[in-house]
Design a protein around this motif. Structure first.
Motif, PDB file in Angstrom:
ATOM      1  N   PHE A 243     -29.031  -6.255  -1.955  1.00 16.97           N
ATOM      2  CA  PHE A 243     -27.847  -5.961  -1.135  1.00 16.97           C
ATOM      3  C   PHE A 243     -26.649  -5.516  -1.965  1.00 16.97           C
ATOM      4  O   PHE A 243     -25.709  -4.918  -1.441  1.00 16.97           O
ATOM      5  CB  PHE A 243     -27.481  -7.188  -0.281  1.00 16.97           C
ATOM      6  CG  PHE A 243     -26.667  -8.226  -1.008  1.00 16.97           C
ATOM      7  CD1 PHE A 243     -27.280  -9.235  -1.719  1.00 16.97           C
ATOM      8  CD2 PHE A 243     -25.283  -8.183  -0.972  1.00 16.97           C
ATOM      9  CE1 PHE A 243     -26.519 -10.181  -2.396  1.00 16.97           C
ATOM     10  CE2 PHE A 243     -24.522  -9.126  -1.643  1.00 16.97           C
ATOM     11  CZ  PHE A 243     -25.141 -10.123  -2.360  1.00 16.97           C
ATOM     12  N   LYS A 244     -26.668  -5.798  -3.246  1.00 20.31           N
ATOM     13  CA  LYS A 244     -25.502  -5.474  -4.067  1.00 20.31           C
ATOM     14  C   LYS A 244     -25.228  -3.972  -4.138  1.00 20.31           C
ATOM     15  O   LYS A 244     -24.120  -3.559  -4.424  1.00 20.31           O
ATOM     16  CB  LYS A 244     -25.660  -6.091  -5.443  1.00 20.31           C
ATOM     17  CG  LYS A 244     -25.597  -7.615  -5.355  1.00 20.31           C
ATOM     18  CD  LYS A 244     -25.677  -8.296  -6.690  1.00 20.31           C
ATOM     19  CE  LYS A 244     -25.428  -9.789  -6.567  1.00 20.31           C
ATOM     20  NZ  LYS A 244     -26.628 -10.536  -6.088  1.00 20.31           N
ATOM     21  N   ASP A 245     -26.248  -3.162  -3.846  1.00 15.01           N
ATOM     22  CA  ASP A 245     -26.029  -1.714  -3.788  1.00 15.01           C
ATOM     23  C   ASP A 245     -24.963  -1.338  -2.757  1.00 15.01           C
ATOM     24  O   ASP A 245     -24.274  -0.340  -2.928  1.00 15.01           O
ATOM     25  CB  ASP A 245     -27.331  -0.994  -3.420  1.00 15.01           C
ATOM     26  CG  ASP A 245     -28.333  -0.977  -4.570  1.00 15.01           C
ATOM     27  OD1 ASP A 245     -27.914  -0.883  -5.734  1.00 15.01           O
ATOM     28  OD2 ASP A 245     -29.545  -1.059  -4.293  1.00 15.01           O
TER      29      ASP A 245
ATOM     30  N   GLY B  40     -29.262 -11.014 -12.538  1.00 14.91           N
ATOM     31  CA  GLY B  40     -30.344 -10.104 -12.179  1.00 14.91           C
ATOM     32  C   GLY B  40     -29.886  -8.891 -11.406  1.00 14.91           C
ATOM     33  O   GLY B  40     -29.818  -7.798 -11.946  1.00 14.91           O
ATOM     34  N   ASP B  41     -29.500  -9.076 -10.159  1.00 18.18           N
ATOM     35  CA  ASP B  41     -29.326  -7.929  -9.275  1.00 18.18           C
ATOM     36  C   ASP B  41     -27.998  -7.200  -9.442  1.00 18.18           C
ATOM     37  O   ASP B  41     -27.919  -6.004  -9.207  1.00 18.18           O
ATOM     38  CB  ASP B  41     -29.495  -8.368  -7.824  1.00 18.18           C
ATOM     39  CG  ASP B  41     -30.880  -8.920  -7.568  1.00 18.18           C
ATOM     40  OD1 ASP B  41     -31.825  -8.453  -8.215  1.00 18.18           O
ATOM     41  OD2 ASP B  41     -31.019  -9.826  -6.738  1.00 18.18           O
ATOM     42  N   THR B  42     -26.952  -7.911  -9.828  1.00 24.47           N
ATOM     43  CA  THR B  42     -25.659  -7.243  -9.993  1.00 24.47           C
ATOM     44  C   THR B  42     -25.741  -6.171 -11.061  1.00 24.47           C
ATOM     45  O   THR B  42     -25.199  -5.081 -10.908  1.00 24.47           O
ATOM     46  CB  THR B  42     -24.570  -8.234 -10.444  1.00 24.47           C
ATOM     47  OG1 THR B  42     -24.536  -9.311  -9.535  1.00 24.47           O
ATOM     48  CG2 THR B  42     -23.208  -7.571 -10.478  1.00 24.47           C
TER      49      THR B  42
ATOM     50  N   GLY C  35     -25.050 -17.414  -3.766  1.00 25.67           N
ATOM     51  CA  GLY C  35     -24.914 -17.803  -5.172  1.00 25.67           C
ATOM     52  C   GLY C  35     -23.438 -17.924  -5.500  1.00 25.67           C
ATOM     53  O   GLY C  35     -22.873 -19.007  -5.600  1.00 25.67           O
ATOM     54  N   ASN C  36     -22.798 -16.762  -5.627  1.00 26.80           N
ATOM     55  CA  ASN C  36     -21.393 -16.722  -6.006  1.00 26.80           C
ATOM     56  C   ASN C  36     -20.448 -16.764  -4.811  1.00 26.80           C
ATOM     57  O   ASN C  36     -19.246 -16.588  -4.966  1.00 26.80           O
ATOM     58  CB  ASN C  36     -21.136 -15.449  -6.797  1.00 26.80           C
ATOM     59  CG  ASN C  36     -20.556 -15.747  -8.159  1.00 26.80           C
ATOM     60  OD1 ASN C  36     -19.909 -16.783  -8.339  1.00 26.80           O
ATOM     61  ND2 ASN C  36     -20.757 -14.868  -9.093  1.00 26.80           N
ATOM     62  N   PHE C  37     -20.985 -16.944  -3.615  1.00 26.62           N
ATOM     63  CA  PHE C  37     -20.199 -17.048  -2.384  1.00 26.62           C
ATOM     64  C   PHE C  37     -19.539 -15.720  -1.981  1.00 26.62           C
ATOM     65  O   PHE C  37     -18.654 -15.691  -1.138  1.00 26.62           O
ATOM     66  CB  PHE C  37     -19.115 -18.144  -2.501  1.00 26.62           C
ATOM     67  CG  PHE C  37     -18.755 -18.792  -1.186  1.00 26.62           C
ATOM     68  CD1 PHE C  37     -19.570 -19.747  -0.623  1.00 26.62           C
ATOM     69  CD2 PHE C  37     -17.600 -18.444  -0.503  1.00 26.62           C
ATOM     70  CE1 PHE C  37     -19.254 -20.341   0.590  1.00 26.62           C
ATOM     71  CE2 PHE C  37     -17.267 -19.028   0.716  1.00 26.62           C
ATOM     72  CZ  PHE C  37     -18.100 -19.989   1.253  1.00 26.62           C
TER      73      PHE C  37
HETATM   74  C1  LIG Z   1     -26.550 -11.789  -5.652  1.00 29.95           C
HETATM   75  C2  LIG Z   1     -27.656 -12.204  -4.759  1.00 29.95           C
HETATM   76  C3  LIG Z   1     -27.501 -13.281  -3.875  1.00 29.95           C
HETATM   77  C4  LIG Z   1     -26.252 -14.125  -3.844  1.00 29.95           C
HETATM   78  O1  LIG Z   1     -25.135 -13.402  -3.378  1.00 29.95           O
HETATM   79  P1  LIG Z   1     -23.650 -13.985  -3.632  1.00 29.95           P
HETATM   80  O2  LIG Z   1     -22.738 -12.936  -3.115  1.00 29.95           O
HETATM   81  O3  LIG Z   1     -23.527 -14.174  -5.114  1.00 29.95           O
HETATM   82  O4  LIG Z   1     -23.560 -15.257  -2.894  1.00 29.95           O
HETATM   83  C5  LIG Z   1     -28.556 -13.559  -3.022  1.00 29.95           C
HETATM   84  N1  LIG Z   1     -29.703 -12.849  -3.047  1.00 29.95           N
HETATM   85  C6  LIG Z   1     -29.886 -11.814  -3.892  1.00 29.95           C
HETATM   86  C7  LIG Z   1     -31.174 -11.093  -3.883  1.00 29.95           C
HETATM   87  C8  LIG Z   1     -28.871 -11.445  -4.766  1.00 29.95           C
HETATM   88  O5  LIG Z   1     -29.056 -10.411  -5.589  1.00 29.95           O
END
Ligand SMILES: *Cc1c(COP(=O)(O)O)cnc(C)c1O
Length: 469
Positions: A116-118, A147-149, A260-262
């Protein structure tokens, strides 16, 4: 639109300023001075619009006059509309998939790096490009990733003229797919660094660099982790598109958010404040349960970091929680400063009872261990034929536990593509999820990265050297 710091001592900035700055100079996080809101009619009018169109409605008030309507529209189209070069490989961009009578998954993994970070970072790269070009400046992006960021930030910034990006990851603690998505980007403005430590060590190194104001100014340091307001902002959009598709504003919706990071769940809270009828927001955590414990006990207390099947949530300190606290404490920077000082000096703080009550009213929380995560993946595969990634499975379990099955849609954010965590998925379901075609050769691509000790001076020295020559 002005932005103020949660610690009350940094200058207020406009949207361009907060986008380029990231963390406030007083150690706080920037938040909009006022949260804009929509009427029910305005929300109803979002029905039938494309993702890029809804993004324009939701994002415009936050941008203020830092971009013209035309500039913002063009950036949103280029990010979220395939017809204009958008990299999301699904026509809905963020499709809903029904998995039960009242149960839905919001698939947020159709972007270039499959998480989702995309959604935020594809857009953020464009903001950086635009604002640096306008100012004639250069930017150094420094981030830490579990990882994903990292891969999403690198994809958003690769090859951009005025930006170099240094991305730290905890050595040996990200999956092969995650690492290769970062290290196989062979571009002179992209430097991957493997740190001898865990994710919180990486994050602490980044914070230390940001708190060193002379270093920060020397290299033009900017953050891409979710302390950057523009990231939270971009993530508000899919709460609107999904809730409207399910009947908002005339029907309330609840969300379960793997956290994770809210950052992602805080975006949901902002959407609610903007007028979206969100009933409950469920904080879904793995064994790194600081937020679930806070909701149980009223005390926010650092714990040990565990490695789990859902590594993007292996975090003990949730940076964006500070934004949440700021709001429930009536935007009183003195209270936040006290809480955060206690966190630094004693490893935790106890919420005032009114703040604790407000938190429990807005959120529910559930901690999901690896064993349950596996069985949820297995069960979804067997009963619905749906292959979920482990982060999504944590969210699904939390939705089941925390939300009543009472007719109101329960939406779980599906935050990653199963192939990103193929090993865990295969172990649980027996099925080896395949990477999408555009990434099929990932495991054969050349990699480039350097190793560094968990040491601020070594890191700063490498950043001063700049990108690859
Ligand atoms: C970053 C991430 C999360 C957590 O998102 P936050 O915004 O840090 O709470 C959950 N799932 C995946 C796959 C992620 O990459």
């Amino acid at each position: 639109m002005k932005y103020i710091s949660t610690r009350g001592k940094a200058e207020s900035l406009d949207f361009e300023g907060v986008t380029l700055t990231g963390l406030a100079r007083d150690g706080g996080l920037y938040v909009p001075e006022e949260i804009p809101s929509f009427t029910a009619d305005e929300i109803r009018a979002m029905r039938g619009k494309t993702y890029a169109e809804v993004a324009f409605e939701v994002i415009s008030p936050f941008v203020g006059d830092c971009l013209t309507e035309g500039e913002l529209k063009r950036m949103l189209d280029a990010t979220y509309d395939e017809n204009y070069g958008g990299q999301f490989r699904h026509p809905a961009v963020a499709p809903l998939v029904q998995t039960g009578n009242n149960d839905w998954l919001l698939e947020l993994f159709h972007g270039p790096t499959l998480a989702f970070k995309d959604f935020a970072l594809q857009l953020l790269g464009r903001f950086f490009d635009h604002f640096t070009a306008k100012r004639g400046e250069k930017l150094t992006i420094l981030g830490a990733t579990s990882g994903d960021t990292g891969s999403a930030a690198i994809e958003g910034c690769r090859g951009r003229d005025n930006v170099s990006i240094f991305m730290l990851h905890p050595k040996g603690r990200v999956s092969d797919v995650q690492r290769r998505q970062m290290t196989s980007v062979i571009e002179s403005n992209v430097v991957n660094i493997a740190i001898d430590g865990n994710f919180d060590d990486c994050q602490a190194l980044v914070k230390a660099c940001f708190n060193d104001l002379s270093f920060r100014d020397e290299v033009g340091l900017t953050a891409v982790n979710s302390i950057n307001w523009a990231r939270v902002m971009a993530q508000i959009v899919y709460y609107f598109t999904s809730a409207v598709a399910l009947g908002a504003p005339d029907r309330a919706v609840s969300y379960s958010v793997p956290t994770g990071n809210f950052g992602d769940i805080f975006a949901g809270y902002v959407a609610k404040k903007m007028g979206l009828p969100i009933e409950k927001l469920v904080i879904a955590t793995n064994s790194n349960d600081i937020l679930a414990r806070t909701l149980e006990t009223g005390r926010y207390e650092r714990g040990e970091v565990y490695s789990t099947l859902s590594p993007s949530m292996d975090i003990q300190i949730s940076s964006n929680f500070e934004r949440m606290l700021f709001d429930i404490a009536g935007r009183d920077a003195a209270v936040i400063t006290r809480y955060m000082n206690d966190l630094t000096t004693t490893g935790g703080f106890t919420l005032d009872s009114a703040h604790y009550a407000a938190l429990r009213d807005l959120f529910a929380a559930e901690r999901v261990n690896d064993e349950t995560t596996r069985s949820v993946m297995q069960e979804m595969s067997a009963s619905a034929g749906y292959i979920a990634d482990p982060h999504t499975a944590v969210g699904v379990e939390a939705a089941n536990v925390c939300l009543p099955d009472n007719g109101a849609p329960r939406v779980t954010l599906s935050t990653a593509h199963p192939a990103k965590f193929g090993h865990a998925v295969k172990e649980a379901t027996g099925i080896d999820p395949t990477l999408p075609a555009h990434m099929a050769d990932l495991m054969d691509r050349e990699e480039r990265m350097i190793d560094l000790a968990n040491d601020v001076d070594a890191l700063q020295a490498r950043v001063r050297e700049g990108g690859w020559s």
